[in-house]
Structure formats: structure tokens, C-alpha cells
Write a protein that holds these residues in place. Structure first.
Motif, PDB file in Angstrom:
ATOM      1  N   GLU C  74      -3.996  28.786  15.543  1.00  0.00           N
ATOM      2  CA  GLU C  74      -2.768  28.378  16.255  1.00  0.00           C
ATOM      3  C   GLU C  74      -3.090  28.030  17.713  1.00  0.00           C
ATOM      4  OE1 GLU C  74       0.545  31.095  15.755  1.00  0.00           O
ATOM      5  OE2 GLU C  74       1.420  30.439  17.659  1.00  0.00           O
ATOM      6  N   ALA C  75      -3.896  28.862  18.355  1.00  0.00           N
ATOM      7  CA  ALA C  75      -4.263  28.612  19.756  1.00  0.00           C
ATOM      8  C   ALA C  75      -4.980  27.275  19.899  1.00  0.00           C
ATOM      9  CB  ALA C  75      -5.147  29.750  20.267  1.00  0.00           C
ATOM     10  N   GLY C  76      -5.831  26.953  18.936  1.00  0.00           N
ATOM     11  CA  GLY C  76      -6.548  25.679  18.988  1.00  0.00           C
ATOM     12  C   GLY C  76      -5.604  24.489  18.896  1.00  0.00           C
ATOM     13  N   VAL C  77      -4.653  24.580  17.973  1.00  0.00           N
ATOM     14  CA  VAL C  77      -3.713  23.469  17.802  1.00  0.00           C
ATOM     15  C   VAL C  77      -2.863  23.302  19.056  1.00  0.00           C
ATOM     16  CG1 VAL C  77      -1.792  22.578  16.422  1.00  0.00           C
ATOM     17  CG2 VAL C  77      -3.702  23.760  15.301  1.00  0.00           C
ATOM     18  N   ARG C  78      -2.487  24.419  19.662  1.00  0.00           N
ATOM     19  CA  ARG C  78      -1.691  24.332  20.898  1.00  0.00           C
ATOM     20  C   ARG C  78      -2.479  23.611  21.993  1.00  0.00           C
ATOM     21  NH1 ARG C  78       3.006  27.185  20.688  1.00  0.00           N
ATOM     22  NH2 ARG C  78       3.091  28.869  19.151  1.00  0.00           N
ATOM     23  N   LYS C  79      -3.782  23.900  22.082  1.00  0.00           N
ATOM     24  CA  LYS C  79      -4.604  23.244  23.112  1.00  0.00           C
ATOM     25  C   LYS C  79      -4.696  21.739  22.870  1.00  0.00           C
ATOM     26  CE  LYS C  79      -7.601  26.964  24.683  1.00  0.00           C
ATOM     27  NZ  LYS C  79      -8.800  27.665  24.267  1.00  0.00           N
ATOM     28  N   ILE C  80      -4.857  21.343  21.602  1.00  0.00           N
ATOM     29  CA  ILE C  80      -4.939  19.912  21.294  1.00  0.00           C
ATOM     30  C   ILE C  80      -3.629  19.236  21.674  1.00  0.00           C
ATOM     31  CG2 ILE C  80      -5.220  18.218  19.442  1.00  0.00           C
ATOM     32  CD1 ILE C  80      -6.875  20.343  17.923  1.00  0.00           C
ATOM     33  N   ARG C  81      -2.531  19.885  21.313  1.00  0.00           N
ATOM     34  CA  ARG C  81      -1.229  19.300  21.639  1.00  0.00           C
ATOM     35  C   ARG C  81      -1.047  19.216  23.156  1.00  0.00           C
ATOM     36  NH1 ARG C  81       3.413  22.070  20.060  1.00  0.00           N
ATOM     37  NH2 ARG C  81       4.372  20.175  20.897  1.00  0.00           N
ATOM     38  N   ALA C  82      -1.485  20.262  23.872  1.00  0.00           N
ATOM     39  CA  ALA C  82      -1.352  20.265  25.328  1.00  0.00           C
ATOM     40  C   ALA C  82      -2.138  19.117  25.957  1.00  0.00           C
ATOM     41  CB  ALA C  82      -1.833  21.605  25.890  1.00  0.00           C
ATOM     42  N   ALA C  83      -3.216  18.697  25.285  1.00  0.00           N
ATOM     43  CA  ALA C  83      -4.027  17.590  25.802  1.00  0.00           C
ATOM     44  C   ALA C  83      -3.418  16.236  25.436  1.00  0.00           C
ATOM     45  CB  ALA C  83      -5.443  17.695  25.258  1.00  0.00           C
ATOM     46  N   GLY C  84      -2.285  16.255  24.760  1.00  0.00           N
ATOM     47  CA  GLY C  84      -1.633  14.992  24.417  1.00  0.00           C
ATOM     48  C   GLY C  84      -2.248  14.284  23.223  1.00  0.00           C
ATOM     49  N   ALA C  85      -3.089  14.991  22.490  1.00  0.00           N
ATOM     50  CA  ALA C  85      -3.783  14.358  21.361  1.00  0.00           C
ATOM     51  C   ALA C  85      -3.076  14.692  20.054  1.00  0.00           C
ATOM     52  CB  ALA C  85      -5.228  14.822  21.304  1.00  0.00           C
ATOM     53  N   LEU C  86      -3.412  13.939  19.004  1.00  0.00           N
ATOM     54  CA  LEU C  86      -2.904  14.190  17.656  1.00  0.00           C
ATOM     55  C   LEU C  86      -3.758  15.280  17.014  1.00  0.00           C
ATOM     56  CD1 LEU C  86      -1.206  13.109  15.100  1.00  0.00           C
ATOM     57  CD2 LEU C  86      -3.290  11.845  14.552  1.00  0.00           C
ATOM     58  N   PRO C  87      -3.182  16.438  16.704  1.00  0.00           N
ATOM     59  CA  PRO C  87      -4.006  17.481  16.069  1.00  0.00           C
ATOM     60  C   PRO C  87      -4.335  17.126  14.621  1.00  0.00           C
ATOM     61  CG  PRO C  87      -1.888  18.362  16.873  1.00  0.00           C
ATOM     62  CD  PRO C  87      -1.804  16.874  16.924  1.00  0.00           C
ATOM     63  N   VAL C  88      -5.600  17.226  14.275  1.00  0.00           N
ATOM     64  CA  VAL C  88      -6.074  17.027  12.897  1.00  0.00           C
ATOM     65  C   VAL C  88      -6.921  18.246  12.544  1.00  0.00           C
ATOM     66  CG1 VAL C  88      -7.411  15.583  11.343  1.00  0.00           C
ATOM     67  CG2 VAL C  88      -6.137  14.532  13.237  1.00  0.00           C
ATOM     68  N   VAL C  89      -6.467  19.038  11.582  1.00  0.00           N
ATOM     69  CA  VAL C  89      -7.148  20.291  11.242  1.00  0.00           C
ATOM     70  C   VAL C  89      -7.763  20.183   9.856  1.00  0.00           C
ATOM     71  CG1 VAL C  89      -6.827  22.760  10.800  1.00  0.00           C
ATOM     72  CG2 VAL C  89      -5.645  21.663  12.709  1.00  0.00           C
ATOM     73  N   LEU C  90      -9.033  20.542   9.743  1.00  0.00           N
ATOM     74  CA  LEU C  90      -9.741  20.558   8.470  1.00  0.00           C
ATOM     75  C   LEU C  90      -9.839  21.993   7.966  1.00  0.00           C
ATOM     76  CD1 LEU C  90     -12.844  18.344   9.437  1.00  0.00           C
ATOM     77  CD2 LEU C  90     -10.610  17.592   8.646  1.00  0.00           C
ATOM     78  N   HIS C  94      -5.186  26.555   2.153  1.00  0.00           N
ATOM     79  CA  HIS C  94      -3.904  26.036   2.616  1.00  0.00           C
ATOM     80  C   HIS C  94      -3.165  27.007   3.528  1.00  0.00           C
ATOM     81  CE1 HIS C  94      -1.022  22.580   1.359  1.00  0.00           C
ATOM     82  NE2 HIS C  94      -1.038  22.760   2.645  1.00  0.00           N
ATOM     83  N   SER C  95      -3.585  28.272   3.561  1.00  0.00           N
ATOM     84  CA  SER C  95      -2.914  29.204   4.473  1.00  0.00           C
ATOM     85  C   SER C  95      -3.111  28.778   5.933  1.00  0.00           C
ATOM     86  CB  SER C  95      -3.434  30.634   4.261  1.00  0.00           C
ATOM     87  OG  SER C  95      -4.705  30.811   4.847  1.00  0.00           O
ATOM     88  N   VAL C  96      -4.105  27.975   6.240  1.00  0.00           N
ATOM     89  CA  VAL C  96      -4.299  27.563   7.640  1.00  0.00           C
ATOM     90  C   VAL C  96      -3.184  26.645   8.115  1.00  0.00           C
ATOM     91  CG1 VAL C  96      -6.804  27.739   7.363  1.00  0.00           C
ATOM     92  CG2 VAL C  96      -5.743  25.498   7.312  1.00  0.00           C
ATOM     93  N   ASN C  97      -2.399  26.132   7.184  1.00  0.00           N
ATOM     94  CA  ASN C  97      -1.230  25.336   7.593  1.00  0.00           C
ATOM     95  C   ASN C  97      -0.216  26.207   8.336  1.00  0.00           C
ATOM     96  OD1 ASN C  97       1.784  24.610   6.423  1.00  0.00           O
ATOM     97  ND2 ASN C  97       0.687  22.826   7.201  1.00  0.00           N
ATOM     98  N   ILE C  98      -0.179  27.504   8.011  1.00  0.00           N
ATOM     99  CA  ILE C  98       0.830  28.386   8.628  1.00  0.00           C
ATOM    100  C   ILE C  98       0.673  28.405  10.154  1.00  0.00           C
ATOM    101  CG2 ILE C  98       1.704  30.759   8.701  1.00  0.00           C
ATOM    102  CD1 ILE C  98       0.885  31.017   5.714  1.00  0.00           C
ATOM    103  N   PRO C  99      -0.497  28.705  10.690  1.00  0.00           N
ATOM    104  CA  PRO C  99      -0.625  28.663  12.157  1.00  0.00           C
ATOM    105  C   PRO C  99      -0.469  27.251  12.733  1.00  0.00           C
ATOM    106  CG  PRO C  99      -2.754  29.113  11.125  1.00  0.00           C
ATOM    107  CD  PRO C  99      -1.715  29.267  10.074  1.00  0.00           C
ATOM    108  N   CYS C 100      -0.818  26.236  11.961  1.00  0.00           N
ATOM    109  CA  CYS C 100      -0.631  24.866  12.466  1.00  0.00           C
ATOM    110  C   CYS C 100       0.846  24.605  12.733  1.00  0.00           C
ATOM    111  CB  CYS C 100      -1.154  23.841  11.458  1.00  0.00           C
ATOM    112  SG  CYS C 100      -2.951  23.858  11.281  1.00  0.00           S
TER     113      CYS C 100
END
Lengths: 282, 282, 282, 282, 282, 282
Positions: C74-90, C94-100
Motif C-alpha cells: 500500500e505504501a508503495g502504491v501511495r508513493k507512485i500516486r504521489a509522484a503523479g504516475a500511473l501505478p502498475v503492480v505485478l 490476488h490478495s495484493v489487490n487489497i492494499p492497492c
């Protein structure tokens, strides 16, 4: 540096993926400690305070063009040497040893040590002079290569009887796995001139297929892990290892990943010991 | 004839084992009948009374030397043609198509038909002119190649926008899998000049990865089996297929053997139809 | 960003190696051109002048601790969003979708689009609320998730009859592969609210096992490549894709590498179209 | 019941491990629900209140002795029938169908429905009458087998032209994959006599190698999952399925496990529909 | 009892399939004789008149929840002990040893014997206290664990220098493969307190990757088969083995099945000797 | 000659592909030299001036019919013997040894030497007398087989205590791997009657699974390469090897190809030494 070139192979290829496989496997050994502690020696190798490992990526390979690919590998090794670092090259097939040795032409005398199942001492056959059966011959022709020790050589080789005679005439000491086991590692080390600069070239097929199935031309009856680790440790004590390549890892024939793990585990432990004994001497 | 050469590949290699894999797989279809009966067409193809298939073995490949290897392949194709037979070459990578086309320089006009995911129309990049990304360009330069039909081309190719412009300028008709499906096989055949001599080059990656995973550069969204069999059947009715190669089968990436089986099954059925329609015309 | 977490899986694991596999496969598509030219659309996607792709590495996974691992993702996705970028998580499973989804709590309304074989709408079973069978339920509970479109759902699912009722009650539109094929992609797009911000979550098992065998719980009868590429292209035209994850690639069950290649090929083409249509709108 | 016998195969063997592979794969579908809910049909199949599945283990196979092994399989099927249950046999190669049909000699009239790539209608060749190329001939000879429908038959078969003539003369309706697709499943069902007792024999190679690579003699251009599920659903509505075998799954050629998963997924869904329609009629 | 839990692993997972793989492999050794006759010892082990092996199935694993999964394993071991039987647990990763040891809290003093490549003596790292790097530390903290013998430990471990100091301070005797070979099995046995109750925990990576490639973190230079069989035989003579686990078998990395066969063969022979010497004493 | 028959196996099959695998692997050793030079012995074995190896193809196998298949193998061996050549048969399972021995009924006395993990001395079980557990018993019954030496026998065998007693009573000397290592190869040779005609039968599972994983019933703790090469070299000096088979290579369980390579490498070197010592004597 990776040298993902395998156009020099005769039978099954795939060594071009060797650098990828070994790098991938090396992550198994990156636990983020302050160096790599070995409780048997009670030594912390690769202490970040003393040793820094840098991966400069792969040399540019120009497929279809052996000589240009070799030239690019040679240029990479020259740059590493210019930076004062120990060059470590991941093949690719054994022909990549040719540009590695070329890059030492301004170095001074070198004694070449090879771990391999095959003699790789063919001068020319069907027009091939820079393939994976030729590197030791090319090296022996260099004025600055003052001698060779070739260990692990066994079985019906790609080299005929004349090749062995030529190699011996050009300064090579050739020993099979059974020869080495009979004499032991200390006696083997005694046959290598002491206090020299050594270049070490490791064909993964010098190891036994039981631990190194992932290679183009496996040959049964090879070395085991600790035999060679103890040998390299002794070599690093006996003189200075100035360069190193490990070749012929072919991940496509390594379904359980053990060959790549062997390469990564062996290299890490070998580099640790090489740097440790080098510092101990200074 | 096998052309086990793969030094022309950029990513994963292994196509050198293609001829072995396809020959091995072909034994699945050798039930020893009097020809191959197809109940859908009610035709016995490859009736031994009319057709004889001869495997003349592999061309000599000189590893490290692309041009010499290509020259040996070219010599083999010339010999097959001199014997009055239909040359069928098993790659190897797609660069082996270059010497195949060279060997038709005394034949008269040829229309080239390619089944492939990639355009393979690069003139030169990083010094490479005879790799697996160049064959269609090399062919288009021949005066006796009067046109090209390239089908199955899709996805981000190894060829940039300029490559497509060049290909069209040099006489190529380029169609994707979706284009072909939208128009249907009969309409596709209509775009190919009728009554000509065709040379057919099949890159196995023109087929979908679901049935042809065993290749160096698979690309999703490819052709299925019957689409292409019906296309080749139609082509063999529309003119004369004078030569044929099938390339880029890499058994190391084909753990269940389906890609080799596809190659063997497709070739056998294609050759059967090519010979059948040729005889029907005479 | 990679999220190599697979402790949320019930049957066979291995999705933790998914990010490695997809990154490795992505090198197949890195030909170093000025963008990715698609001749069918006559568009150069991912033109470096307009789009920059940055891999920020993997989130820290604390094995044995699901919640802490999720928090790090979740913290990683927040940082990507804060940078104005499109988050793409590999993924990862499927549980990793929850923090996304958690990381979008300050974003505004989102419509969630899922490509998957399974509904993943279990509230709680045997004490598990954050496993790979729960993410869509967790997402539907968010006030900012205003609706769901779940496509590809098929076969005996991990969700019982009640799960489907719950999902529909919470705003989900559920469609099988056969439903989608019967109505066609344009009609499918019409069912999705237009002009919205979409979050797209792709379970690789939404695709057919013929092209995506390398996953934990394959289910026969899935989508093919172009069906979904055309769908994502349409979605990117219909509104704004603000985040994206692709999960459940398990390289250990992918001996020919086709699943990783599918994931890399699909992502690259999807990102290209998402960025292209976003710029077209501005 | 498993029938792990593969001495009847001509090319690659391994079907003896089929029952193990399918049982292993079947655990993917055992989520412990109250039956298997299919949201497309809005039906809960295999409701434990109505249907009970019992695995009675494997028949004793006497290696080296085909006839004794077949006799043991026949005895097992008789016991299942005596218990009033629906016999479901997992091969093993297709020769195990011979004892299965034998065990119905006291049943009354049966119409045999085969899904297969090969006709399996050889009377005798090289002394073999009970191998995996003979079962449909052996069945057609039974007085209580009143007709056959053989679908999926394609390519150069193990049966010559005469075999097709014989089969048709003995009451068989033979249709290829392309025939079936052209007419559609409803028209196919119309060709099968209504209201009869059907025995269904499924050779996994009737399916396409893209989803069923793990078999001895794969043949490209086969059926896909839903085509056959809809066919079996229709068959179970049209009459009574009284017995069922699924053969030729060879896990050794199935590295990703998709073939075993297909077999398990197909059987579970087929049995569910067979039992559902049977109860609906009563 | 199987403990198919692998959320405790750091690198490659898959040990959750270990119990399945070992059970499958064990069928190789079930020839239905009256016990297992070993002609070298001239003893029939596992004579059904004296020994009965019962598989009670797998412990319930709650994915995403390490502590609950461990609690379920602990409950299973308590039940086996309550029945007066020798608990034998198949992992899963090495963290499953933690609940196994917990289940002996009412037993009296135990000496722990570990065969492993790694020390597994980490107290806490990144918040992980119950992962596969922690079990020996957790065991050493128990008042009823009066000592440890850890053999096979080698190479750059997951434990830093401090870990070794801690282990020795808490009563552990640590020996590498080379240490053991130098002293021999009899001398090794002499270092273990005689006449005690032993709990034996075997990480399959204690064995050499040549015979045990199928594990998450293989380490070259490990034990061979008879070395350890003779050691366990000696241990069973020296005192009473009261519990046993074998962990980290990962069938996905074991393409030829040799690791599962090693686990099954070793366990069967070890249990035979443990029961035989136990009866000999009474 | 190949004998691709595996209907005699009890557990996993696939030995029918053994001849193909070994022939394929043998190409690794065909460098086109004038014989095979071994620098350790300083001998050129297989000098084309003295030795000619001819592959007469496979015996016809009639699947479903064990006795007829055996008869065809027997006829092949008789033809080779009639031509004055040394018969070398590639299995197939170990039952193919039965017809090989049958074909020596007009030869005079033979001493049988077996390298194997299993005793293969079952008289009859479940009606099987000609399976892969019976050949040594069948051989011992022959009047012209005057004795047996069975080495490598280990672990819980397919033979019960009585089998060992029977074998010894019928003239067999049974030694395990540990027995052989303890006494050494020279002492082992002393136990074999000197100056006799020997028939050598090699089950690849006599070797260790680390180098021979690709077989149906691997057993840990087997022989290594040079142990057996030195044994065969000694045997060829001690008397005359008049026939040879190598069985149970199963390429499907040999993903890296090492087992086939072992078989090819061992056979080539063994034949070279057998012919060399035979000529040395004349």
C-alpha cells in the motif's frame, strides 16, 4: 560483466542465457548481512567495508558476428581493468575467454588455470579458430601467457591425441579428475608456479553433471563442490588471481536451477576468498 | 534438409535443435500405410506410387561463421533443385531463408509468401545484415522475387514504422492475423497473384503460442492449425509451390513436444497437398 | 512495482516469482526503438517523448505476516500516486489487490474492472479475510468504489451461490466468457459507466490455460489475447484508467515461458493504449 | 475407478499415470461447498443431498498380460454397475474401453459416443486386436452396441481408407472437428438417436493440443472446452448416459498440469450435468 | 501427518506440495511384502506384525494466518502422541518444526538433532519470529530442550556470526558436512548425549543438491544418502527417537522426482530402523 | 539394436523411448575423429581400422503382446551373433534381457554379470514371469548360465528374503554398493571366475539417481561413473564379454538429458575397452 554469446558452441546452445541465470540465482545469497560469514573458516568474506561488487551489465553481442562480439567483450574487460577492479566475466560459451585473455596484453606474465572437462586446444577445424574448442590454444599463443594448468580434463575429448602433445609442448600441465583426486589438492597446488599472477577460467562442465547438468556438453565423472573451492582457496593463497571467467552455464538444461546456483555460490565464495587473501598479503 | 543454424537469433536460441525435434516428431505420423488417407478430403496424400520423400540430412554448419554456414545451406538447396525435387528446409533460425532464396537465382520469377509474427525486413542494424530479422529484406532485393505476401504480422515488431513503408514500397502486401480472419482465406488468396511460382517460408511463430510455444520469440494472437492448412491448400491450387522452409522451432522451449508435432504434422499435410495439386494440374 | 507475495493462495503457490518472470519476459519486447510501432493501428505507442516507464522494484514482503506485507505494498502504491504516475503492480497473488485499492482512499470515485476466472468475493472463510479469494469483496466495501464489472467468471468458482447474490447486491455486473463473446466487446463496454475513473485488476487466470498455463488455479474456457486487448483499448477510450495490477503469474508452472510473455506483452500494449488515449483526451 | 494400463500404446506411453494425475488435479475443485454452483446455469450441480461420488481405487493391472489386466477392469465395471452406480473409468490408454464395453453385455442396447482424434477402428494389425487402435471396432462387433457416433476424428489417422468404410458399414457416423463446427452442436445432437442409453468414451486427444498436450499422440486442430461441455450437456438431456470413460491422459507430457486439470474439470462438470438431467427426468 | 504450509519461506516457495510429492513417491516402495527386507542387514524392517504406519492426513492450513496454521499442526502432533504413536510430520517449510516442538511440552527432556544446510537460529528479523529461519532458536528457548546437535551446516548461511555464538551459548554443537566426514559417523554419534530422547528434524537441503534439487534454498556440498542413513541408524541405537519431521521438499523444483523419492526412501528406512531398535531394547 | 519395450514395468514407464534418447545423446560423442582418444590411458579406442559399430535399428515391438515382442528381440540378437558381432541391446525395460539370454542357447557356458539396484529374481508374482522383476531368475534357470554376479543391489528390493536365498542357491554372488566400495574393484573382480565368457546386463538404476534420474525406479545410494567404468575395464581384461545390454533409461524423467548422456558415454567407453582388450588378447 555478462558475455551472453553462444555462437561458438557445437552441440546444444543456450549459454547466452547463462548470465541471466547466474544473476537470478545469486539473489539466493543476498541476505543483506554485513558480509558473508563462513563459520568453518570463522571469516566474514566480502565485508562491504573492504570489498565492493559491481555488475556493469552485459557486453553488446552482435549476433551473426563472432569477431565483433568478441571485440566488445574485450573492450569491457579493458575498462574493468582500467578501473583497478578484478574482472569477472560470466559466459556465454568458452569462446568468450579469448577476448578476456586478449584484454590482458598489457598486464605482464600470466599463468592460466583452467577447470574444464575438455582441453579446448584445437588450433583450427573446419575453419573455426574462435569457437568454444579453441580458447586454450589461442591463450597459449600469447607471449604473456607463460604456462597453463588444465584440470578436470576427461573422457573422449573434442581434442585428438595430437592436441594433447601440442598443449604439453606449449607449456601445459594436463590432469584428469582422477589424477587430482589421487594426488590431493595440496600436491596439485605444488605443480602450479608459486607467487604468480593467475587467470582462472572455469567451464562449468569441469564439475560433475550431478551438480551441473545445465551445460551444453556435460561429461560424467567431474569435480564436486568443495574439491574446487579448496583448490581456488589454495590458488588465491599461492599467488594473485587477476581475472576470472565462468562459462557454459545453460539455464535451459537446468530445470531445477542447481547449475546456476552452483555458479553463483561458487563465484561468490571464490571471489570472497580471492579478495580476502589478496588483502591478507597487503 | 536440416539447417541447424541459430547464430542469427537475438533473444533465446535453440532453433539449432529444430531439425532433430521435427524429425523425431515426424515418427508419430509414420504408420506405414500406403500413403496418408484424409477422410475429410477423401484423398490419399503422399501415395508412395507418386511421391517420394527423401531426407538428405543436415547442411554442414560452421559455428562462429555465419556466411560459410549459409553458403553450405545454399549449396544443399541447389543440389535438391538440380535433382528435380521440391526443396524443403528445416531451420534453424529464419536467417537460413537467405541462402534458400539465393539458391533460386537461376529459376525465374518467384512470389514470396511468408507466414510469420514478425516482418523480418530490417536492412541493417548494429552491423547485422544476415540475421533472423533480415531475410525478407534480403529476398525483396532479388530481381527474381517479384512480390511478397506477408501474413500473420502482429504486435510491436522488430521492425519500426520505416520498415513497413520500405516493405510496401518494395512490393509487399502485409496482413495481420486479424486482417486475415476478417477477410477470410478465399479473399486472402485473391490478393496473391495467380498462376505464379511461390516460395513459402513459415516461421513457426506465425502460429499462436498456445500451439507453438517452442520458439525463440513467441507472440500471442497467432494463427491456428486449420487456418493455415487451408491457406496452403489454396495456395497450392492457385499456382506452383517451388520451395518451402519452416524455421524457428526450438525444442528446448517445447516441453510437451507440441511445437515439433505441429511442424511435422503441418509439413506432412502441406507437402501432401502441394504434390497432389501439382499432379492434378499435369 | 512488484508485489511478490503469495501467502494468500490456497492451492499451488509460486506467484511470488511472478514479478521476476514478467520482467525477464519483458526484455523480449525491448528492441530499443523510438517507441513501439503497431502497424495495425499505425500508432507508435510508448513514444519516449511522451511516456516514461519506471520500475521502482519490489515492495518489502515480510514472510509469515500478511498484514505487514500488504501495508508495504500500500505504501508503495501511495508513493507512485504521489509522484503523479500511473501505478502498475505485478503480483503476487490476488490478495495484493487489497492494499492497492486501499491506497486510493483519497482519490475520489472509482469503478473497478476485473478480468478473472473467479469471483474472489468471499467475505470470510476459516478466518481468512485477506487471501486471494477475498479482494473483490474488500474492494466493494469501500465507499469510493462505486461499482464493479467482473468479466471472465466461469466454472465451479471458489464462491458459492450466496457470493454471487452478495456481489450483485453490492453493485457488481458479472459476466462469463461466453456472455462476453455472445454480446461482443462494444456491447460489453456499453455496460460500464462512461467517463469514469477505472481501476483495472487482471488475474492471469482470466485468460485461457492454453496461453496462460503458469498460474495457481487455471480454469479452462478463458479469454484469448486480442479479445482482452480490444477490451482494454475500449476501456481506455471510455474513461481514465487510474491504476492497474496483474496478478497470479506463477513461472514455476510455465515451462515454456508463455504466461510471462503474455503478461509482459499484454501489459506493455495495455499501458501504451492507456497513455495514448489519455493524451488524446488532453 | 482408475485403469492405469498403457501397454496398448504405440508411440509414447505414460497414460498409466493418468488416474494419479487426474485425481491430483481434481483437488483443485474440492472447495468443500455444498455442491458445485454454476452461475451461468444458476444450478448447483453435484449437490451432496442427491449425488455421491465414490472412488473405488484402481483395477489391478498385471503388467506383461494385456488380457488379464482387461479382465480385472471388466470385473470392476461390473461391480460398479451391480451397485447401481454410474461407472466412470479413468485410463490408461484407449484399450481399457474394451473391457468397459464388455461389462455392459447384460445391459440392453447402447449407442456409443466417442470424442477422439483417431478412429480406433483397426480390426487387427501385426497381431494386435486389443491395443489402443482397436476399441471402436471391438465395440461395433457387440450385438448390444446398436450404433456409434465418432466425433473429432481428423488428420492422417492410424486407420486407412478401408477402416472408414468398415466403420460406416458397421453403423458409425464419423465427423471431424470442422464438420461439427460447421453444423453446430444442436445439429450434431440431432444426428444421434434420441432417448437411448449412451456410453460416452472420451480420448483426451479429441481436445486440442493447446489445452491437452499431455497425451501420447496429440493431433492439432481439436475441440475446445465449452464445445464439448455443451455437447455432453445436450447428450445428457437427449437420453441416458449409462457409462463413461476418459483415457490417454499422460501426466509426463503435461508439465504445467493443464491436461489433468482439463480432465478433472471436464469430468466433474460432465458428471454433474449427467446426474442433474437424469434426476430432472425422474 | 502432512503440514503443507510454506508461508514461512523467503526465496522460492512450493514446499506446500511436499506432503503430496512424498506420499506419491512412497508408492514406489509399497510392494505389498510382509515388511521390508534389507539384505545388507538381513533384517525385515516394518514387519506388519510389529509396526503399523498410519497416515492421518494433513493439518488444516489457514492461508494468510501463520499462527493459526501452526496451532493446527501442534494439535495434530499432540493427538498422535496421545495415541502412543511416533509422530512423523511432512513439511511444508521448516517453520512447521515450531509447533511440532511445542507439542512436546509435557514430554520431559529432549535432545534436538537437526540435519540441515542452514542454522535456522535467527531470533527476529524484519518482525519475523516464526518463519523458516527461526525454528532452532524457538526450540532452544524451550526448557525441555536440553541440547542441540546441528549437522550439515555450511556456506554463507542465513545466520550471521552472532547467530553461531548465540547457538553455542544456548547449548548447540554445530558441525559442517566436512567436519562430519573428517570425524566419521561413529565419532559424531559420540558427541551426542547417550540414552536420551531425541527429536530429529530433517531439512531436505541438508542433503546434496545432486540428490535433493527439489527444495527452496539448495546449498552445494551436502550429505549423501548412506551417510545419513547410517547416522540415523546409530542415533536410534544410542537412545530413543520420539519424534521426527522432514521438511522443505518442493516438488515443483524436482522435475525427475528424485527429491520426493529420497524423502520417501529415507523416511521409510529411518522409521524401520527407529522401530526396530526400539523393540530390540524392550 | 534397440528394444523399445516397456510393458514389463510396474511403476512409471517410458523406457520405450530409451533407445531414442541414447542414440540422440550419442551424437555428443561423435566428433568425427579417427577413433576415441583417452589421454588417461593414452589409448585410441574404437579405432575405425579395427572396430566398426553398426546400428541395426529397433526390434519390432508388438504392443499388447509381451511374448511376441520378446521373440522378435531374440531373433535380432541371434542375427547379430550369426554375423560374428558383439550384440549390444538398448532397452526398454529389464525384461528385454530375457530374450537376449535366450539367444545364447547355442553359445556354451556364460557367466552373467549384472549392475543393478534390484535383484530381479522373482520367479512368479500375480502371474508375471516375464516382467522386469524376473530376468535374473529366468537366466539362472538356463543350463548354460553357470553363475551370476549381481552388484549394486540395495534398499528394500522388489524381492523378499526368500528371493535372496533362492538366488544364492542358484549360484549368485550378491553385493551391495557399500560392499563393493569396502572391498574395492580389484577384490570384486577376484570374486568373478576368470577366463570365462561374460554377459553383462546393466540396469541404469544401478547408478546413483544423481547421475541417472531418468529411470522408472530410481534408488538412492548407487554407483558413480568411474567405479563402474573401471569395473567393466577389469572385466574385459579378465575374460571375454560376449554380449551386453543396457536397460531402463526413461528419457521422460531425464529433463536435462544426463541419464541418456551417461548411457551413451558409458556404452561407448565400455565397448571401446571390451574391443581393445579382446584384440590385445588375440
Amino acid at each position: 560483466m555478462g558475455a551472453p554469446f553462444d555462437a561458438g558452441t557445437q552441440w546444444r546452445a543456450g549459454a547466452r542465457m547463462g548470465p541471466r541465470g547466474i544473476r537470478e540465482a545469486s539473489t539466493l545469497f543476498s541476505f543483506g548481512h554485513a558480509g558473508a560469514y563462513d563459520f568453518e573458516d570463522d571469516v566474514t568474506y566480502l565485508d562491504p567495508a573492504n570489498v565492493r561488487i559491481v555488475d556493469i551489465g552485459d557486453a553488446d553481442i552482435v549476433h551473426t558476428d563472432t569477431l565483433q562480439s568478441h571485440a566488445n567483450i574485450e573492450a569491457g574487460v579493458r575498462k574493468i581493468r582500467a578501473a583497478g577492479a578484478l574482472p569477472v566475466v560470466l559466459g556465454g560459451d568458452h569462446s568468450v575467454n579469448i577476448p578476456c585473455i586478449n584484454a590482458f596484453d598489457d598486464h605482464g606474465e600470466i599463468h592460466l588455470v583452467q577447470i574444464d572437462a575438455h582441453l579446448d586446444f584445437v588450433d583450427e577445424r573446419h575453419g573455426v579458430r574462435f569457437g568454444h574448442g579453441n580458447p586454450m590454444r589461442r591463450a597459449a599463443e600469447k607471449p604473456y601467457v607463460t604456462g597453463l594448468t588444465q584440470i578436470g580434463i576427461r573422457n573422449v575429448s573434442s581434442t585428438a591425441r595430437e592436441g594433447y602433445a601440442d598443449a604439453r609442448a606449449m607449456g601445459s600441465d594436463i590432469l584428469s579428475v582422477r589424477h587430482v583426486r589421487q594426488m590431493g589438492i595440496p600436491a596439485l597446488l605444488e605443480r602450479i608456479p608459486a607467487g604468480k599472477d593467475y587467470y582462472l577460467t572455469i567451464d562449468i562442465d569441469g564439475f560433475d553433471p550431478s551438480i551441473a547438468p545445465g551445460t551444453g556438453t556435460p561429461s560424467h565423472g567431474g569435480f564436486l563442490y568443495y574439491e574446487m573451492l579448496e583448490f581456488v582457496d589454495g590458488l588465491a593463497r599461492r599467488g594473485t588471481v587477476v581475472g576470472l571467467d565462468l562459462v557454459e552455464v545453460a539455464p535451459d538444461y537446468d530445470p531445477a536451477g542447481c547449475t546456476s546456483i552452483l555458479a553463483a555460490q561458487f563465484l561468490l565464495n571464490a571471489i570472497g576468498r580471492i579478495m580476502h587473501h589478496r588483502q591478507a598479503r597487503t
